[in-house]
Enzyme design. Structure first.
Site, PDB file in Angstrom:
ATOM      1  N   HIS A 224    -102.807  62.011   0.231  1.00 12.11           N
ATOM      2  CA  HIS A 224    -102.191  62.613   1.414  1.00 12.11           C
ATOM      3  C   HIS A 224    -101.865  64.091   1.216  1.00 12.11           C
ATOM      4  O   HIS A 224    -101.288  64.720   2.099  1.00 12.11           O
ATOM      5  CB  HIS A 224    -100.916  61.836   1.773  1.00 12.11           C
ATOM      6  CG  HIS A 224    -100.437  62.051   3.168  1.00 12.11           C
ATOM      7  ND1 HIS A 224     -99.243  62.652   3.469  1.00 12.11           N
ATOM      8  CD2 HIS A 224    -101.006  61.736   4.368  1.00 12.11           C
ATOM      9  CE1 HIS A 224     -99.073  62.707   4.776  1.00 12.11           C
ATOM     10  NE2 HIS A 224    -100.137  62.157   5.345  1.00 12.11           N
ATOM     11  N   LYS A 226    -102.268  68.153   1.027  1.00 12.80           N
ATOM     12  CA  LYS A 226    -103.032  69.202   1.712  1.00 12.80           C
ATOM     13  C   LYS A 226    -102.852  70.477   0.896  1.00 12.80           C
ATOM     14  O   LYS A 226    -101.779  71.094   0.921  1.00 12.80           O
ATOM     15  CB  LYS A 226    -102.541  69.442   3.138  1.00 12.80           C
ATOM     16  CG  LYS A 226    -102.775  68.278   4.107  1.00 12.80           C
ATOM     17  CD  LYS A 226    -101.595  67.391   4.220  1.00 12.80           C
ATOM     18  CE  LYS A 226    -101.804  66.299   5.262  1.00 12.80           C
ATOM     19  NZ  LYS A 226    -100.766  65.261   5.175  1.00 12.80           N
ATOM     20  N   ASP A 231    -108.989  81.295  -6.506  1.00 14.39           N
ATOM     21  CA  ASP A 231    -108.954  82.229  -7.644  1.00 14.39           C
ATOM     22  C   ASP A 231    -107.696  82.074  -8.495  1.00 14.39           C
ATOM     23  O   ASP A 231    -107.248  83.043  -9.126  1.00 14.39           O
ATOM     24  CB  ASP A 231    -109.080  83.677  -7.157  1.00 14.39           C
ATOM     25  CG  ASP A 231    -110.488  83.979  -6.636  1.00 14.39           C
ATOM     26  OD1 ASP A 231    -111.405  83.181  -6.920  1.00 14.39           O
ATOM     27  OD2 ASP A 231    -110.651  84.997  -5.937  1.00 14.39           O
ATOM     28  N   HIS A 404     -95.774  67.689  13.767  1.00 18.44           N
ATOM     29  CA  HIS A 404     -96.266  67.098  12.532  1.00 18.44           C
ATOM     30  C   HIS A 404     -95.724  67.801  11.291  1.00 18.44           C
ATOM     31  O   HIS A 404     -95.994  67.390  10.167  1.00 18.44           O
ATOM     32  CB  HIS A 404     -97.804  67.152  12.532  1.00 18.44           C
ATOM     33  CG  HIS A 404     -98.452  66.333  11.478  1.00 18.44           C
ATOM     34  ND1 HIS A 404     -99.187  66.886  10.443  1.00 18.44           N
ATOM     35  CD2 HIS A 404     -98.478  64.986  11.280  1.00 18.44           C
ATOM     36  CE1 HIS A 404     -99.638  65.930   9.660  1.00 18.44           C
ATOM     37  NE2 HIS A 404     -99.230  64.768  10.146  1.00 18.44           N
ATOM     38  N   LYS A 406     -93.340  68.961   8.277  1.00 21.48           N
ATOM     39  CA  LYS A 406     -92.394  68.220   7.442  1.00 21.48           C
ATOM     40  C   LYS A 406     -91.568  69.247   6.673  1.00 21.48           C
ATOM     41  O   LYS A 406     -92.074  69.924   5.764  1.00 21.48           O
ATOM     42  CB  LYS A 406     -93.135  67.302   6.465  1.00 21.48           C
ATOM     43  CG  LYS A 406     -94.163  66.367   7.161  1.00 21.48           C
ATOM     44  CD  LYS A 406     -95.534  66.676   6.677  1.00 21.48           C
ATOM     45  CE  LYS A 406     -96.669  65.918   7.281  1.00 21.48           C
ATOM     46  NZ  LYS A 406     -96.582  64.745   7.979  1.00 21.48           N
ATOM     47  N   ASP A 411     -78.139  73.889   4.164  1.00 22.81           N
ATOM     48  CA  ASP A 411     -77.155  74.983   4.156  1.00 22.81           C
ATOM     49  C   ASP A 411     -77.800  76.359   4.271  1.00 22.81           C
ATOM     50  O   ASP A 411     -77.261  77.356   3.762  1.00 22.81           O
ATOM     51  CB  ASP A 411     -76.299  74.920   2.893  1.00 22.81           C
ATOM     52  CG  ASP A 411     -75.355  73.717   2.877  1.00 22.81           C
ATOM     53  OD1 ASP A 411     -75.259  73.044   3.917  1.00 22.81           O
ATOM     54  OD2 ASP A 411     -74.740  73.453   1.831  1.00 22.81           O
TER      55      ASP A 411
END
Length: 486
Positions: A224, A226, A231, A404, A406, A411
């Site tokens: 899952h 991404k 380089d 979508h 996350k 604080d």
């Protein structure tokens, strides 16, 4: 004939109960959480044969023989790479805020990963701009490009990334592409994999889905992450799959997906490269050695110096790392928490931590999409609303598409951005990645983005929620029964 039939019937009944008893003891001996164990036991007792098949295929975390052996061999080598990286003294953070210190200590002690200084960091909130930036960086790559995505769906700007990647490989850049088999099923049905391989790109289908493998490896365990690495200096991660939202899942009727990605420059790419090398080895059996960070690029201007901590989770890595990190972050909050997640099915520990934070006087805000692409999750998540609202948590439903992204902001100082949904699958099962930033200015930038989400959302009224139709409560509780499995 009658005697034979009776004996056969008794043998069948005894075999049935022995099988049920065996599975029951297997579940109890695994020492899982009580809700998780009880859910599986009820499913098995109510639907015995289907329940047993489901448990054997979905109930335990098993990678399969080859991947399990690779996982055991992989982690010690990764630890050595992390130690070598951290031996470069000027790269490791020496001081964190009081708010962030417990989380950073946990990750360094359990994973051997410390915060890395000397990085530039930019948040990307527009998918068009993100894909355009990726294309630009790929076009200017000189040595290596590594990517891992859950979903790569051809069409629109995603094809521009594919063309840039092929062109990079043809000019001699070493390119590796790791895509989840289930998430990227449409990609593997097109001509793009062959075009890329013919250009010299290593394209690997991670965790292949097959009925023949259903009892050999857990099929819902997914890659899952991404990540884009270029380089050994530029890195991307966040919630966005490699898709053009204008063409992605239009049939679901939830609007375009709204994502959040971080683009980083600096030595943090070396840390992420080590994690990528572990993923590559687990899937292919081939060990790649990421080069050390370029010392000429590690000293950035002070006004761009961000300390970034990378947390990775999944089989082969220390268990429950991201789950534990989120718990520590929530318990550390004193003033305000803002959470964005597309899927809200928290563990009991996390649910209680959020509620306790609100009871302590912390201003807790959770932003979720009004509609998402999972019917089961949509109803199961509603079962948690009453407890959260009773504790004083503000729940916002985003109406500008499928939110979508996350992210967690504590604080205004401690930020977590990555691939992790607040559901059981992300917290305990899948290969995930999250970056942590201990910086007030960056926290303000993330807060501005989250406040934009809130401006496009509707706040759930606690009193009105309690007046909802009784049939909805029944449906919510029915799907809540399956929440440990979602």
């Amino acid at each position: 004939m009658t005697t034979s039939y009776t004996i056969f019937s008794w043998l069948l009944v005894m075999s049935y109960w022995i099988l049920i008893a065996g599975i029951t003891f297997r579940i109890l001996l695994k020492r899982r959480s009580v809700p998780f164990a009880m859910t599986w036991l009820l499913i098995i007792y109510i639907l015995p044969l289907l329940g047993i098949i489901a448990y054997l295929s979905l109930g335990e975390l098993h990678l399969g023989k080859c991947r399990s052996e690779r996982a055991r061999n992989m982690w010690p080598s990764m630890v050595i790479l992390f130690k070598n990286l951290h031996s470069i003294q000027h790269l490791c953070s020496k001081k964190n805020s009081d708010l962030a210190q417990p989380l950073f200590q946990l990750c360094e002690n359990r994973q051997g990963i410390a915060g890395i200084t000397g990085n530039q960091l930019k948040l990307l909130t527009n998918s068009h701009d993100t894909l355009r930036a990726v294309v630009y960086d790929v076009q200017h790559a000189c040595h290596n490009i590594e990517m891992v995505f859950y979903i790569w769906q051809p069409g629109g700007q995603a094809d521009e990334v594919a063309k840039a990647l092929i062109a990079a490989a043809q000019r001699g850049v070493n390119c590796r592409l790791l895509l989840d088999s289930a998430g990227s099923v449409e990609f593997f049905r097109t001509e793009w994999p062959n075009l890329m391989r013919n250009a010299g790109i290593d394209v690997v289908e991670a965790l292949p889905v097959s009925l023949l493998r259903i009892f050999l490896r857990r099929m819902d365990l997914r890659q899952h992450r991404k990540v884009v690495l270029i380089d050994n200096y530029i890195a991307y991660t966040g919630s966005m799959n490699l898709v053009d939202p204008r063409f992605f899942k239009k049939h679901t009727g939830v609007g375009q997906w709204v994502d959040l990605m971080a683009r980083m420059e600096g030595p943090i790419a070396a840390t992420m490269g080590i994690i990528y090398s572990g993923d590559w080895e687990m899937e292919t059996g081939k060990r790649i050695s990421p080069p050390p960070p370029n010392d000429n690029l590690t000293f950035l201007r002070k006004n761009h110096d961000h300390t970034i901590l990378v947390i990775a989770s999944g089989p082969g890595l220390p268990e429950n790392m991201i789950h534990q990190a989120i718990l520590i972050a929530v318990f550390s909050a004193r003033k305000k928490i803002i959470i964005t997640t597309p899927y809200l099915i928290p563990s009991d520990d996390l649910l209680h931590a959020i509620c306790i934070a609100s009871y302590r006087g912390v201003d807790v805000n959770i932003i979720i999409p009004r509609h998402n692409d999972s019917f089961l999750v949509r109803w199961a998540s509603r079962a948690f609303f009453s407890e959260l609202l009773e504790a004083g948590v503000k729940i916002y439903q985003f109406e500008g598409g499928l939110l979508h992204s996350k992210s967690i902001l504590i604080d205004g100082q401690l930020s977590l951005v990555g691939t992790v949904n607040l559901d059981m699958r992300s917290l305990w099962l899948n290969f995930e990645i999250t970056i942590v930033i201990d910086n007030h200015e960056f926290g303000n930038e993330l807060a501005c983005i989250q406040n934009q989400y809130i401006a496009q959302s509707c706040l759930i009224d606690a009193h009105s929620w309690l007046q909802r139709a009784y049939w909805k409560r029944i449906v919510e509780r029915l799907f809540y029964f399956f929440s440990p499995l979602l």
